[in-house]
Design a protein around this motif. Structure first.
Motif, PDB file in Angstrom:
ATOM      1  N   CYS A  64      36.146  39.841  31.986  1.00 51.65           N
ATOM      2  CA  CYS A  64      37.243  40.438  31.374  1.00 51.65           C
ATOM      3  C   CYS A  64      38.574  40.406  31.929  1.00 51.65           C
ATOM      4  O   CYS A  64      38.878  40.649  32.824  1.00 51.65           O
ATOM      5  CB  CYS A  64      36.864  42.064  31.208  1.00 51.65           C
ATOM      6  N   ALA A  66      40.959  42.149  30.725  1.00 51.01           N
ATOM      7  CA  ALA A  66      41.707  43.730  30.960  1.00 51.01           C
ATOM      8  C   ALA A  66      41.340  44.295  32.315  1.00 51.01           C
ATOM      9  O   ALA A  66      40.728  43.848  32.895  1.00 51.01           O
ATOM     10  CB  ALA A  66      41.147  44.455  29.812  1.00 51.01           C
ATOM     11  N   CYS A  68      40.909  47.953  32.945  1.00 53.22           N
ATOM     12  CA  CYS A  68      40.862  49.630  32.547  1.00 53.22           C
ATOM     13  C   CYS A  68      40.502  50.114  33.814  1.00 53.22           C
ATOM     14  O   CYS A  68      39.518  49.560  34.655  1.00 53.22           O
ATOM     15  CB  CYS A  68      39.750  49.682  31.598  1.00 53.22           C
ATOM     16  N   PHE A  70      39.006  52.934  34.665  1.00 56.85           N
ATOM     17  CA  PHE A  70      37.648  53.710  34.897  1.00 56.85           C
ATOM     18  C   PHE A  70      36.607  52.390  34.787  1.00 56.85           C
ATOM     19  O   PHE A  70      35.248  52.993  34.748  1.00 56.85           O
ATOM     20  CB  PHE A  70      37.592  54.691  33.372  1.00 56.85           C
ATOM     21  N   CYS A  71      36.811  51.415  34.631  1.00 58.21           N
ATOM     22  CA  CYS A  71      35.722  50.231  34.371  1.00 58.21           C
ATOM     23  C   CYS A  71      35.128  49.909  35.619  1.00 58.21           C
ATOM     24  O   CYS A  71      35.988  49.415  36.420  1.00 58.21           O
ATOM     25  CB  CYS A  71      36.303  49.165  33.552  1.00 58.21           C
ATOM     26  N   PHE A  73      32.378  47.781  35.578  1.00 53.15           N
ATOM     27  CA  PHE A  73      31.598  46.592  34.693  1.00 53.15           C
ATOM     28  C   PHE A  73      32.235  45.284  34.921  1.00 53.15           C
ATOM     29  O   PHE A  73      31.799  44.376  35.259  1.00 53.15           O
ATOM     30  CB  PHE A  73      31.153  47.075  33.420  1.00 53.15           C
ATOM     31  N   ALA A  74      33.608  45.154  34.521  1.00 55.68           N
ATOM     32  CA  ALA A  74      34.241  44.038  34.284  1.00 55.68           C
ATOM     33  C   ALA A  74      34.630  43.278  35.752  1.00 55.68           C
ATOM     34  O   ALA A  74      34.734  43.886  36.712  1.00 55.68           O
ATOM     35  CB  ALA A  74      35.704  44.452  33.722  1.00 55.68           C
ATOM     36  N   LYS A 190      44.426  46.969  26.429  1.00 54.22           N
ATOM     37  CA  LYS A 190      43.672  47.076  25.254  1.00 54.22           C
ATOM     38  C   LYS A 190      44.313  47.480  23.926  1.00 54.22           C
ATOM     39  O   LYS A 190      45.124  48.366  24.185  1.00 54.22           O
ATOM     40  CB  LYS A 190      42.321  47.535  25.496  1.00 54.22           C
TER      41      LYS A 190
HETATM   42  S1  SF4 Z   1      36.361  48.673  29.480  1.00 56.90           S
HETATM   43 FE1  SF4 Z   1      36.063  46.986  31.070  1.00 56.90          FE
HETATM   44  S2  SF4 Z   1      35.023  45.475  29.837  1.00 56.90           S
HETATM   45 FE2  SF4 Z   1      36.034  46.832  28.533  1.00 56.90          FE
HETATM   46  S3  SF4 Z   1      38.172  45.879  28.209  1.00 56.90           S
HETATM   47 FE3  SF4 Z   1      38.304  47.436  29.634  1.00 56.90          FE
HETATM   48  S4  SF4 Z   1      37.933  46.247  31.587  1.00 56.90           S
HETATM   49 FE4  SF4 Z   1      37.386  44.978  30.097  1.00 56.90          FE
END
Ligand code: SF4
Length: 379
Positions: A64, A66, A68, A70-71, A73-74, A190
Motif C-alpha cells: 500500500c 498510503a 495511515c 493506525f494501520c 496491515f500495510a 487517502k
Molecule cells: S488503512 Fe492501511 S491498507 Fe488502508 S490505505 Fe491506509 S495504509 Fe493502506
C-alpha cells in the motif's frame, strides 16, 4: 425532567436528535439507561431479530502506498518483511477451499501501485465463475478513489467496470473519522471525507448498497465522533443506500499509535447506543466481533446492535493490529451467541434477504444454498 427523559420523549415523538444531544449522550455515565434507550429503538426497528451471515474476508495484497498511522496491515513495497500479494489464482483457490454454505466474500486490499486494473476484474469474475451465488462486497471507497486516480478513470467508470465483473456492494471501511484535524494526523494520504461520501453516493446511484464505519478510540474527540455520525446521516438522507453502520474499535499494536490505550468496553457500548439513537435512517448497526471482541459484541446486541457480522474467516487487518479474537466463528457458534443473548438469530445474505430463520436454521447447507440462489435470481 432529566436529560435522558427528554431524549426518551424526543425518541417517542420520532424527533431527530441533534449534535448537542449526541455529544451529551456520549458523555453520559448512566450506561444501563443509555443502553435501554438504544435498545428501545433497536426493538422498534427489528424486534429481537439479530442478523448474521456466512462470509469470509479476502485481503489479496497488503502492499500500500498510503501511510495511515493506525494501520498494522500495510507494507509500503513488495519485498518488505511481511509484504504479500496473492496471484488471482491463489485468491480464488482460497474461496474454493471454503464450504458450500459461504454466501459472501468481503474483499479489502492495500493500494498496490504495481498491479493492473484487470487484476481486480479477474479476481471478481474468477470468484463469480467458481460460485455464481456468492455476493462480492469489495473495495472500500479509498480503493475506488485510488483506482480512479491510478488508472485514469472516473469514479463511475471504475464502479461500472467492477460491477460488470461481479461487484455486488461496497464495504464501509476507509471512513475513519471525517474531521479534517484527525485525517491530517492519521490518514492524510487517502481520500478525504467529502470524497469518501461522494463515492458511496455514486455507488448508491448506480444501484449498489454499501456500509459505513467510524474508526473510534484514538485521537478523536467526542464532538468529532458525533460530527462523523451526523455527516453519515445527512449523506443517507440524500441517497439512502447505506445498509449498516459498523463502529470499528481502534487497536493499538504494531502501528504508529501504539502509545494510545484504545477504547474501553464502556466506550464501545456508549458508541453503539449513541449511533443507534442518532442514525435514524440507517437500518442496521453491526457489532463486528472480530474487532470488538466476542463478549463485547454479544453485549452490544442490547445497546443498539442488531447484527453480529459473519463467520469472517481469513481476516488479517485487525489480527495484525493485535485483535485477540478467534480466527473465525462457526455458523453454529454465531447462532449460540445470539440465542444466549436472548435474541432471535436470522441468517441473512449481504443485502439482508433472509437465508434461514427458525427451524430452517438447522437445514442442510445445500438447502440453504438453494434458497440463496433463488434470492440471487430475484435480486
Ligand atoms: S488503512 Fe492501511 S491498507 Fe488502508 S490505505 Fe491506509 S495504509 Fe493502506
Amino acid at each position: 425532567m432529566s436529560f435522558l427523559e427528554k431524549i426518551a420523549e424526543k425518541l417517542e415523538a420520532r424527533e431527530r436528535l441533534d449534535f448537542a444531544d449526541g455529544v451529551r449522550l456520549l458523555g453520559e455515565h448512566d450506561l444501563p439507561a443509555l443502553g435501554a434507550l438504544a435498545n428501545r429503538v433497536r426493538e422498534r426497528m427489528h424486534g429481537d431479530r439479530t442478523y448474521f451471515n456466512v462470509n469470509m474476508h479476502l485481503n489479496a495484497t497488503n502492499v500500500c502506498v498510503a501511510d495511515c498511522k493506525f494501520c498494522s496491515f500495510a507494507r509500503l513495497e513488495e519485498g518488505m518483511p511481511g509484504a504479500y500479494t496473492m496471484t488471482v489464482a491463489e485468491a480464488i483457490a482460497k474461496v474454493a477451499s471454503r464450504p458450500a454454505e459461504l454466501t459472501e466474500v468481503h474483499i479489502v486490499n492495500g493500494l498496490h501501485p504495481g498491479l493492473p486494473f484487470s487484476y481486480y476484474e479477474e479476481l471478481l469474475a474468477g470468484i463469480k465463475a467458481l460460485r455464481p451465488a456468492i455476493h462480492l462486497k469489495a473495495f472500500t471507497a479509498v480503493e475506488i478513489h485510488w483506482f480512479a486516480e491510478h488508472y485514469g478513470m472516473t469514479i463511475d467508470e471504475v464502479l461500472r467496470r467492477l460491477m460488470a465483473a461481479g461487484l455486488g456492494s461496497l464495504p464501509g471501511g476507509g471512513a475513519e473519522v471525517f474531521a479534517e484535524r484527525v485525517r491530517n494526523k492519521i490518514c492524510r494520504d487517502k481520500v478525504g471525507a467529502d470524497g469518501w461520501i461522494a463515492i458511496h453516493q455514486a455507488a448508491h446511484r448506480l444501484g449498489l448498497r454499501s456500509n459505513c464505519t467510524l474508526l473510534y478510540g484514538h485521537i478523536e474527540t467526542l464532538e468529532e465522533r458525533v460530527d462523523h455520525l451526523l455527516r453519515l446521516r445527512a449523506a443517507q438522507d440524500v441517497t439512502g443506500g447505506f445498509q449498516t453502520f459498523i463502529p470499528l474499535a481502534f487497536h493499538n499494536e504494531n502501528n504508529a499509535l501504539e502509545r494510545l490505550p484504545g477504547p474501553t468496553a464502556v466506550d464501545d457500548l456508549k458508541l453503539f447506543a449513541v449511533a443507534r439513537l442518532l442514525l435514524d435512517n440507517i437500518p442496521h448497526v453491526k457489532a463486528y466481533w472480530a474487532m470488538l471482541g466476542v463478549k463485547t459484541a454479544q453485549t452490544a446486541l442490547w445497546f443498539g446492535a442488531d447484527d453480529l457480522d459473519g463467520t469472517v474467516e481469513e481476516e488479517k487487518i485487525y489480527k495484525m493490529a493485535g485483535s485477540r479474537t478467534p480466527e473465525a466463528l462457526s455458523r453454529g457458534e454465531l447462532i449460540r451467541l445470539i440465542r444466549a443473548a436472548g435474541r432471535t438469530p436470522v441468517e441473512r445474505d449481504t443485502l439482508y434477504h433472509v437465508v434461514a430463520e427458525g427451524d430452517a436454521l438447522a437445514a442442510s447447507p445445500e438447502r440453504r444454498r438453494g434458497r440463496l440462489e433463488v434470492l440471487n435470481e430475484g435480486a
